[in-house]
Write a protein that holds these residues in place. Sequence first.
Motif, PDB file in Angstrom:
ATOM      1  N   PHE A   1       3.619   2.391   8.420  1.00  0.00           N
ATOM      2  CA  PHE A   1       3.957   2.767   7.049  1.00  0.00           C
ATOM      3  C   PHE A   1       3.089   3.914   6.529  1.00  0.00           C
ATOM      4  O   PHE A   1       3.532   4.691   5.706  1.00  0.00           O
ATOM      5  CB  PHE A   1       3.816   1.550   6.124  1.00  0.00           C
ATOM      6  CG  PHE A   1       5.012   0.653   6.143  1.00  0.00           C
ATOM      7  CD1 PHE A   1       6.023   0.786   5.190  1.00  0.00           C
ATOM      8  CD2 PHE A   1       5.159  -0.314   7.120  1.00  0.00           C
ATOM      9  CE1 PHE A   1       7.135  -0.037   5.211  1.00  0.00           C
ATOM     10  CE2 PHE A   1       6.266  -1.140   7.159  1.00  0.00           C
ATOM     11  CZ  PHE A   1       7.260  -1.000   6.197  1.00  0.00           C
ATOM     12  N   LEU A   2       1.836   3.986   6.973  1.00  0.00           N
ATOM     13  CA  LEU A   2       0.903   4.899   6.309  1.00  0.00           C
ATOM     14  C   LEU A   2       0.621   6.183   7.075  1.00  0.00           C
ATOM     15  O   LEU A   2       0.020   7.101   6.528  1.00  0.00           O
ATOM     16  CB  LEU A   2      -0.428   4.174   6.016  1.00  0.00           C
ATOM     17  CG  LEU A   2      -0.317   2.916   5.138  1.00  0.00           C
ATOM     18  CD1 LEU A   2      -1.678   2.278   4.946  1.00  0.00           C
ATOM     19  CD2 LEU A   2       0.301   3.240   3.783  1.00  0.00           C
ATOM     20  N   THR A   3       1.011   6.262   8.378  1.00  0.00           N
ATOM     21  CA  THR A   3       0.730   7.501   9.108  1.00  0.00           C
ATOM     22  C   THR A   3       1.976   8.382   9.151  1.00  0.00           C
ATOM     23  O   THR A   3       3.099   7.920   8.935  1.00  0.00           O
ATOM     24  CB  THR A   3       0.270   7.223  10.556  1.00  0.00           C
ATOM     25  OG1 THR A   3       1.291   6.498  11.229  1.00  0.00           O
ATOM     26  CG2 THR A   3      -1.020   6.445  10.603  1.00  0.00           C
ATOM     27  N   SER A   4       1.753   9.650   9.444  1.00  0.00           N
ATOM     28  CA  SER A   4       2.847  10.605   9.634  1.00  0.00           C
ATOM     29  C   SER A   4       2.799  11.017  11.105  1.00  0.00           C
ATOM     30  O   SER A   4       1.875  10.647  11.813  1.00  0.00           O
ATOM     31  CB  SER A   4       2.610  11.809   8.733  1.00  0.00           C
ATOM     32  OG  SER A   4       1.435  12.473   9.153  1.00  0.00           O
TER      33      SER A   4
ATOM     34  N   THR B   1      -1.780  10.903   5.350  1.00  0.00           N
ATOM     35  CA  THR B   1      -3.060  11.568   5.613  1.00  0.00           C
ATOM     36  C   THR B   1      -4.024  10.576   6.282  1.00  0.00           C
ATOM     37  O   THR B   1      -3.761   9.383   6.319  1.00  0.00           O
ATOM     38  CB  THR B   1      -3.717  12.056   4.319  1.00  0.00           C
ATOM     39  OG1 THR B   1      -4.006  10.904   3.514  1.00  0.00           O
ATOM     40  CG2 THR B   1      -2.792  12.999   3.554  1.00  0.00           C
ATOM     41  N   TYR B   2      -5.132  11.112   6.787  1.00  0.00           N
ATOM     42  CA  TYR B   2      -6.138  10.238   7.390  1.00  0.00           C
ATOM     43  C   TYR B   2      -6.706   9.233   6.384  1.00  0.00           C
ATOM     44  O   TYR B   2      -6.835   8.058   6.705  1.00  0.00           O
ATOM     45  CB  TYR B   2      -7.268  11.054   8.022  1.00  0.00           C
ATOM     46  CG  TYR B   2      -6.857  11.737   9.299  1.00  0.00           C
ATOM     47  CD1 TYR B   2      -6.612  11.000  10.455  1.00  0.00           C
ATOM     48  CD2 TYR B   2      -6.693  13.110   9.350  1.00  0.00           C
ATOM     49  CE1 TYR B   2      -6.215  11.613  11.621  1.00  0.00           C
ATOM     50  CE2 TYR B   2      -6.301  13.742  10.527  1.00  0.00           C
ATOM     51  CZ  TYR B   2      -6.066  12.989  11.663  1.00  0.00           C
ATOM     52  OH  TYR B   2      -5.674  13.584  12.812  1.00  0.00           O
ATOM     53  N   PRO B   3      -7.078   9.658   5.145  1.00  0.00           N
ATOM     54  CA  PRO B   3      -7.671   8.673   4.231  1.00  0.00           C
ATOM     55  C   PRO B   3      -6.778   7.467   3.978  1.00  0.00           C
ATOM     56  O   PRO B   3      -7.278   6.337   3.851  1.00  0.00           O
ATOM     57  CB  PRO B   3      -7.873   9.473   2.937  1.00  0.00           C
ATOM     58  CG  PRO B   3      -7.991  10.880   3.381  1.00  0.00           C
ATOM     59  CD  PRO B   3      -7.109  11.012   4.580  1.00  0.00           C
TER      60      PRO B   3
ATOM     61  N   LEU C   1       0.820  -1.218   0.000  1.00  0.00           N
ATOM     62  CA  LEU C   1       0.000   0.000   0.000  1.00  0.00           C
ATOM     63  C   LEU C   1       0.854   1.268   0.000  1.00  0.00           C
ATOM     64  O   LEU C   1       0.432   2.301  -0.515  1.00  0.00           O
ATOM     65  CB  LEU C   1      -0.919   0.014   1.234  1.00  0.00           C
ATOM     66  CG  LEU C   1      -2.235  -0.724   1.120  1.00  0.00           C
ATOM     67  CD1 LEU C   1      -2.973  -0.684   2.446  1.00  0.00           C
ATOM     68  CD2 LEU C   1      -3.112  -0.111   0.026  1.00  0.00           C
ATOM     69  N   PHE C   2       2.049   1.184   0.594  1.00  0.00           N
ATOM     70  CA  PHE C   2       2.887   2.381   0.736  1.00  0.00           C
ATOM     71  C   PHE C   2       3.117   3.086  -0.608  1.00  0.00           C
ATOM     72  O   PHE C   2       2.781   4.271  -0.741  1.00  0.00           O
ATOM     73  CB  PHE C   2       4.203   1.993   1.422  1.00  0.00           C
ATOM     74  CG  PHE C   2       5.125   3.142   1.689  1.00  0.00           C
ATOM     75  CD1 PHE C   2       4.865   4.030   2.719  1.00  0.00           C
ATOM     76  CD2 PHE C   2       6.263   3.330   0.899  1.00  0.00           C
ATOM     77  CE1 PHE C   2       5.725   5.091   2.970  1.00  0.00           C
ATOM     78  CE2 PHE C   2       7.121   4.385   1.140  1.00  0.00           C
ATOM     79  CZ  PHE C   2       6.852   5.270   2.181  1.00  0.00           C
ATOM     80  N   PRO C   3       3.621   2.389  -1.648  1.00  0.00           N
ATOM     81  CA  PRO C   3       3.825   3.085  -2.937  1.00  0.00           C
ATOM     82  C   PRO C   3       2.509   3.539  -3.573  1.00  0.00           C
ATOM     83  O   PRO C   3       2.467   4.595  -4.211  1.00  0.00           O
ATOM     84  CB  PRO C   3       4.504   2.043  -3.815  1.00  0.00           C
ATOM     85  CG  PRO C   3       4.829   0.894  -2.953  1.00  0.00           C
ATOM     86  CD  PRO C   3       4.047   0.982  -1.705  1.00  0.00           C
ATOM     87  N   VAL C   4       1.444   2.738  -3.384  1.00  0.00           N
ATOM     88  CA  VAL C   4       0.146   3.122  -3.961  1.00  0.00           C
ATOM     89  C   VAL C   4      -0.315   4.448  -3.355  1.00  0.00           C
ATOM     90  O   VAL C   4      -0.755   5.362  -4.064  1.00  0.00           O
ATOM     91  CB  VAL C   4      -0.907   2.020  -3.709  1.00  0.00           C
ATOM     92  CG1 VAL C   4      -2.298   2.471  -4.126  1.00  0.00           C
ATOM     93  CG2 VAL C   4      -0.524   0.736  -4.431  1.00  0.00           C
ATOM     94  N   MET C   5      -0.194   4.570  -2.034  1.00  0.00           N
ATOM     95  CA  MET C   5      -0.621   5.791  -1.363  1.00  0.00           C
ATOM     96  C   MET C   5       0.272   6.976  -1.741  1.00  0.00           C
ATOM     97  O   MET C   5      -0.196   8.110  -1.820  1.00  0.00           O
ATOM     98  CB  MET C   5      -0.606   5.584   0.160  1.00  0.00           C
ATOM     99  CG  MET C   5      -1.703   4.657   0.635  1.00  0.00           C
ATOM    100  SD  MET C   5      -3.355   5.252   0.202  1.00  0.00           S
ATOM    101  CE  MET C   5      -4.369   3.888   0.741  1.00  0.00           C
TER     102      MET C   5
ATOM    103  N   ASP D   1      -5.825  -1.161  17.562  1.00  0.00           N
ATOM    104  CA  ASP D   1      -4.639  -1.927  17.967  1.00  0.00           C
ATOM    105  C   ASP D   1      -3.613  -2.078  16.870  1.00  0.00           C
ATOM    106  O   ASP D   1      -2.521  -2.562  17.112  1.00  0.00           O
ATOM    107  CB  ASP D   1      -5.075  -3.350  18.352  1.00  0.00           C
ATOM    108  CG  ASP D   1      -5.256  -3.488  19.829  1.00  0.00           C
ATOM    109  OD1 ASP D   1      -4.924  -2.526  20.533  1.00  0.00           O
ATOM    110  OD2 ASP D   1      -5.733  -4.544  20.270  1.00  0.00           O
ATOM    111  N   GLU D   2      -3.962  -1.729  15.649  1.00  0.00           N
ATOM    112  CA  GLU D   2      -3.148  -2.120  14.503  1.00  0.00           C
ATOM    113  C   GLU D   2      -1.881  -1.272  14.434  1.00  0.00           C
ATOM    114  O   GLU D   2      -1.933  -0.050  14.480  1.00  0.00           O
ATOM    115  CB  GLU D   2      -3.973  -1.987  13.220  1.00  0.00           C
ATOM    116  CG  GLU D   2      -3.459  -2.798  12.070  1.00  0.00           C
ATOM    117  CD  GLU D   2      -2.222  -2.236  11.459  1.00  0.00           C
ATOM    118  OE1 GLU D   2      -1.349  -3.011  11.061  1.00  0.00           O
ATOM    119  OE2 GLU D   2      -2.105  -0.989  11.384  1.00  0.00           O
ATOM    120  N   LEU D   3      -0.730  -1.939  14.302  1.00  0.00           N
ATOM    121  CA  LEU D   3       0.534  -1.210  14.314  1.00  0.00           C
ATOM    122  C   LEU D   3       1.213  -1.125  12.952  1.00  0.00           C
ATOM    123  O   LEU D   3       1.675  -0.052  12.558  1.00  0.00           O
ATOM    124  CB  LEU D   3       1.497  -1.884  15.302  1.00  0.00           C
ATOM    125  CG  LEU D   3       2.926  -1.331  15.285  1.00  0.00           C
ATOM    126  CD1 LEU D   3       2.957   0.091  15.821  1.00  0.00           C
ATOM    127  CD2 LEU D   3       3.871  -2.217  16.069  1.00  0.00           C
TER     128      LEU D   3
END
Lengths: 272, 300
Positions: free
Chosen positions: A214-217, A136-138, A124-128, A207-209
């Motif tokens: 990878f996806l949050t800032s 971002t939140y989405p 998902l990282f490259p896709v996002m 709970d998800e880490l």
Amino acid sequence: MRATAGTWPVARWGVLGFTAIVLVYLVIPTLVIMPLSFSSESFLRFPPPGFSMRWYEAFAGSADYRAAILNSIKIGVPAASLATVLGTLAALAVVRGKLPGRRLVGALIIAPLVLPQIILAIGLFPVMIRLGLIGTYPAILLGHTVVCMPLVFITVSSSLRSYAPTFELAAMTLGANPWNTFRFVTLPMIKPGVIVGFIFAFTFSFDELILAMFLTSPATRTVPRLLWEQLNFQMTPVIAAATVVLLVLTMGLLLVAALTERHTRAGRRTEG
Amino acid sequence: MTQVVNEAGFVPGAARAWRKPWRPGRGNGFLLIAPLTLLCALFVVPLALVVVRSFSGPQPGLAQYIEIVSNPSTAWVVLYTFWTALLVTAATLLLSYPVAFTISRAKGRLLTVCLAMVLIPFWTSTVIRTYGWIVILQRRGILNDILVGSGLIDQPLRLMNDGSGMQIAMIHIMLPFMILPLLSAMRGIDANLMRAASVLGANPLRQFVHVYLPMSLPGVSAGCVLVFISSLGFYITPALLGGQRTMIAVLIEQQASRLLNWPLASALATILLVLTSALFIIYERLMARLGGGKPVGEVQ
């Protein structure tokens, strides 16, 4: 097993004792954290040298934790809601529909829960990034929706399988259109499954880490990611205090889920 | 036959039993449009990209896979992950079987307490439980305090360096995933069969080996596959408790986000993906066959 009990009492007590030891092993790590959170010292010593509420005060006063909890709710509630709607739709189609390859579709919907999250995270990282959504939140919200959908799918599917489709058949024979059938027959019947699914989905997101890493800032950092960073940086009893608070919250939510299920089951039993 | 729902929620057989000439919601396929769109865009496509990227890099083709196999450190991590997953699965099974057996026979308050003791850790976050294990297992942790304090050992054990602490914590985290499928299979075993064996002269050991054990095997295999799949993908526990020992998921994360070696990370992820998918298919088949058990949720 009267015969077993009479003939082989030693084996029987052995199994019971073994069970007790394993059950203690199961709860010990959770139990250890509780006294630690009331420690008066900053190092992890057991038993704690003295009692204090300072780590709870530090937790309550921490802007980082407040922001992370807010973020986790801002991500968890929409993700769980979206997962609930989509998971319910999928369960209706797979359980009540007459599609070819229903089992394949069912397996595909469960798959995100079973596969290690690290694979989805680096996918998902490259896709996002390409979508310009990273951090971002989405981004994290959609990621969590995909892994939470199976939980709702599972609970709603089992609700749908707990009664025969003849209920819907009766409504439709009496002239109800598909929407009214769903609204007045199916939905009330599967409501506990939907609620429990939502709670499971929210707890999972909370709970998800790995996806969060990878996806949050830093601006969208969730609670597990903050705990994770703190665990790698320094281990003070603030983490223990935070985990106790979160544990109590999680257990509260799951208790609601359990009571919802039991309540409906009891209700069904008296009706039937 | 009783209505059956295993914890994966699949009961193809039960749905089939209700297949009547007329089914409500015959044209329900359109309901799948939204869920499947999301799944394609955010699950199937990203995974496909991972597989594609594993063949990219400076030298396209199998270069990354050759690198993984020929570099002793990465090859060792892959093998060690396998070994750990096997060990954890075996240990979890040995610990879970008697527990599930006892719970399947328990009634009333004892049943509630036992189930709570299984389900509370099941629903506690892995980060939190791993933190608890750090407190217990570290060099100056509770376990070493007790062992050194009582004079059993002179030097504190270094459980957080040699991978044994990680294995202890992983077994702990995986136990509920083994106990619940076992329980679901054992609840479906008719106690009269054991009684019949007893009447026919079998002692408890023979009753167990020839009647009970074979009937609980679907639960055993389902639990083992589930635990093995989950163990292969462990990240949090190895990262915090593994010390110098690393598992595949940790290596993937290091390669991707610290070393930015995305082709190698993707190749490792592809290996993990292929393995887990194969095992998941086996699990799914087993679950379809495990139609005789009682649903986990119905245990209370």
